[in-house]
Design a protein around this motif. Structure first.
Motif, PDB file in Angstrom:
ATOM      1  N   SER A  88       8.874  20.184 -17.573  1.00  4.75           N
ATOM      2  CA  SER A  88       7.375  21.499 -16.182  1.00  4.75           C
ATOM      3  C   SER A  88       7.839  21.314 -14.836  1.00  4.75           C
ATOM      4  O   SER A  88       9.398  20.183 -14.898  1.00  4.75           O
ATOM      5  N   LEU A  89       7.679  21.514 -13.816  1.00  5.55           N
ATOM      6  CA  LEU A  89       7.960  22.983 -12.559  1.00  5.55           C
ATOM      7  C   LEU A  89       6.611  22.502 -11.719  1.00  5.55           C
ATOM      8  O   LEU A  89       5.774  22.909 -12.597  1.00  5.55           O
ATOM      9  N   SER A  90       6.555  21.891 -10.869  1.00  7.08           N
ATOM     10  CA  SER A  90       5.311  21.843  -9.618  1.00  7.08           C
ATOM     11  C   SER A  90       6.019  21.851  -7.899  1.00  7.08           C
ATOM     12  O   SER A  90       6.912  21.578  -8.004  1.00  7.08           O
ATOM     13  N   PHE A  91       4.411  22.135  -7.554  1.00  7.92           N
ATOM     14  CA  PHE A  91       4.599  21.768  -6.513  1.00  7.92           C
ATOM     15  C   PHE A  91       4.106  20.470  -5.664  1.00  7.92           C
ATOM     16  O   PHE A  91       2.484  20.877  -5.980  1.00  7.92           O
ATOM     17  N   SER A  92       3.806  19.803  -4.980  1.00 13.22           N
ATOM     18  CA  SER A  92       3.121  18.726  -3.913  1.00 13.22           C
ATOM     19  C   SER A  92       2.476  19.722  -3.317  1.00 13.22           C
ATOM     20  O   SER A  92       3.045  20.099  -2.617  1.00 13.22           O
ATOM     21  N   VAL A  93       0.984  19.086  -2.642  1.00 12.84           N
ATOM     22  CA  VAL A  93       0.404  19.532  -1.748  1.00 12.84           C
ATOM     23  C   VAL A  93      -0.296  18.586  -0.696  1.00 12.84           C
ATOM     24  O   VAL A  93      -0.664  17.829  -1.010  1.00 12.84           O
ATOM     25  N   ASP A  94      -0.217  18.491   0.241  1.00 13.67           N
ATOM     26  CA  ASP A  94      -0.834  18.113   1.878  1.00 13.67           C
ATOM     27  C   ASP A  94      -1.519  17.480   1.563  1.00 13.67           C
ATOM     28  O   ASP A  94      -2.173  16.780   2.189  1.00 13.67           O
ATOM     29  N   LYS A 144       1.195  -1.351   0.175  1.00 12.68           N
ATOM     30  CA  LYS A 144       0.186   0.252   0.486  1.00 12.68           C
ATOM     31  C   LYS A 144       1.201   1.559  -0.319  1.00 12.68           C
ATOM     32  O   LYS A 144       1.877   0.975   0.780  1.00 12.68           O
ATOM     33  N   ALA A 145       0.742   2.453  -0.574  1.00 11.40           N
ATOM     34  CA  ALA A 145       1.177   3.066  -1.100  1.00 11.40           C
ATOM     35  C   ALA A 145       0.415   4.996  -1.171  1.00 11.40           C
ATOM     36  O   ALA A 145      -0.537   4.395  -1.292  1.00 11.40           O
ATOM     37  N   ARG A 146       1.278   5.977  -0.559  1.00  8.74           N
ATOM     38  CA  ARG A 146       0.998   7.024  -0.708  1.00  8.74           C
ATOM     39  C   ARG A 146       1.824   7.965  -0.837  1.00  8.74           C
ATOM     40  O   ARG A 146       2.973   8.052  -1.277  1.00  8.74           O
ATOM     41  N   ALA A 147       0.821   8.530  -2.213  1.00  5.80           N
ATOM     42  CA  ALA A 147       1.206   9.628  -2.418  1.00  5.80           C
ATOM     43  C   ALA A 147       0.501  11.305  -2.699  1.00  5.80           C
ATOM     44  O   ALA A 147      -0.799  11.106  -3.070  1.00  5.80           O
ATOM     45  N   TYR A 148       0.724  12.213  -3.368  1.00  3.30           N
ATOM     46  CA  TYR A 148       0.650  13.365  -2.966  1.00  3.30           C
ATOM     47  C   TYR A 148       0.716  13.840  -4.565  1.00  3.30           C
ATOM     48  O   TYR A 148       1.005  13.994  -5.479  1.00  3.30           O
TER      49      TYR A 148
END
Ligand code: PMV
Length: 319
Positions: free
Chosen positions: A31-37, A4-8
């Motif tokens: 491209s460039l991004s910001f992951s969000v909680d 089981k895994a979690r990704a944002y």
């Protein structure tokens, strides 16, 4: 044979918009991004030799038709690449408003890539995992990492990978403004294809996005919200301009009203606030922690979600 895994989810500051190679999901631009909680997906993959096809649930509902097909096609790729002989039971829970331009496929395929390989005890580096996630959904490549990351467009499967950006910018905030939770009128996949077909505007967009990416990859380290915010906003507008030329837009009246409000706040009250927008009508504001209260006050008639940095994609359990 279970993991089981979690990704944002992540929100692009410099957008991916258009596939050079559709089968391998190799983009025209980096491209460039910001992951969000606040937006993430948890997925459990359990290989089972008694199964004759993949069985997939999303938020407790069994998937059928094209939704099931998309996951099964992705799993076929994983099985072929890593010689996994079994079908799987896949249970996924999405903590993201679905299909509203809030990047649900990014966290979904990143979590699935991690769980599907880990369940068969295949240990991969994050950049290799990002290439697998990319096959499910381009933006998923960037969801292997917490914070800022970039997806190098590359030239083939191995080189079209995502990497983290080594920057701690704890005051950086995004605020999602939920304008509409309904299903998208047109999927990003379909809209992208139409955009690419329009040669004149699409060419201009590629040129612009390449310059924007190079600048952002450097400038982000200076942590100047006005520079980063302005560049992100301009990049999103250029992407939507290429879409408009193909007769597609995701703007709702409320979206445009909020865009005007952002500009007003910036120009008349000097608040460092910018926006970005993806394949849906919801706006994501870009600002700093110190301005969040004022921004929320100005947007109190809108459903908002304050977003901080998410974590790296990670395994929760294995068996
Ligand atoms: O990964 P996809 O196929 O859902 O495409 C995502 C495209 C945008 O969200 C509009 C931009 C991006 O880079 O995330």
């Amino acid at each position: 044979m279970k993991a089981k895994a979690r990704a944002y989810a992540n929100i692009a500051l410099i957008k991916y918009w258009g596939k050079k190679n559709k089968a391998l999901v190799i983009p025209y631009q980096s491209s460039l991004s910001f992951s969000v909680d606040q937006f993430y997906t948890e997925t459990e993959v359990c290989y089972d030799e008694s199964l004759v096809e993949d069985v997939v649930t999303l938020d407790g509902k069994t998937l059928e038709g094209i939704e099931l097909e998309r996951v099964a096609t992705f799993m076929d790729e994983v099985r072929t690449r890593y010689q996994i002989p079994y079908y799987a039971k896949i249970d996924s829970v999405n903590h993201v408003p679905k299909k509203a331009g809030l990047a649900s496929s990014a966290s979904a395929f990143a979590a699935l890539a991690l769980a599907a390989t880990k369940a068969y005890q295949i240990g991969l580096d994050s950049d290799e995992l990002s290439t697998i996630a990319r096959l499910g959904s381009g933006s998923a490549s960037r969801s292997m990492y917490g914070g800022f990351s970039y997806w190098n467009k590359g030239v083939n499967h191995e080189t079209s990978a995502a990497y983290p950006l080594d920057i701690e910018w704890n005051e950086f905030r995004m605020i999602a403004c939920i304008v509409d939770k309904k299903e998208k009128k047109i999927s990003s996949r379909e809209a992208m294809e139409k955009s690419v077909e329009d040669k004149t505007f699409y060419k201009a967009w590629i040129k612009q996005s390449k310059t924007d990416f190079k600048r952002m990859k450097k400038l982000i380290f200076e942590k100047d919200i006005d520079v980063v915010g302005a560049l992100a906003e301009q990049n999103a507008l250029a992407m939507h301009a290429s879409l408009l030329a193909s007769g597609i837009w995701y703007f709702e009246p409320k979206t445009v009203e909020l865009m005007n409000r952002v500009q007003h706040l910036r120009e008349t009250l000097n608040v460092p606030i910018y926006f970005t927008m993806d394949a849906g009508p919801n706006l994501k504001l870009i600002t700093l922690e110190t301005n969040v209260d004022q921004v929320l006050e100005e947007f109190k008639d809108v459903e908002t979600i304050v977003l901080k940095k998410g974590e790296n994609a990670h395994v929760i359990t294995t068996d």
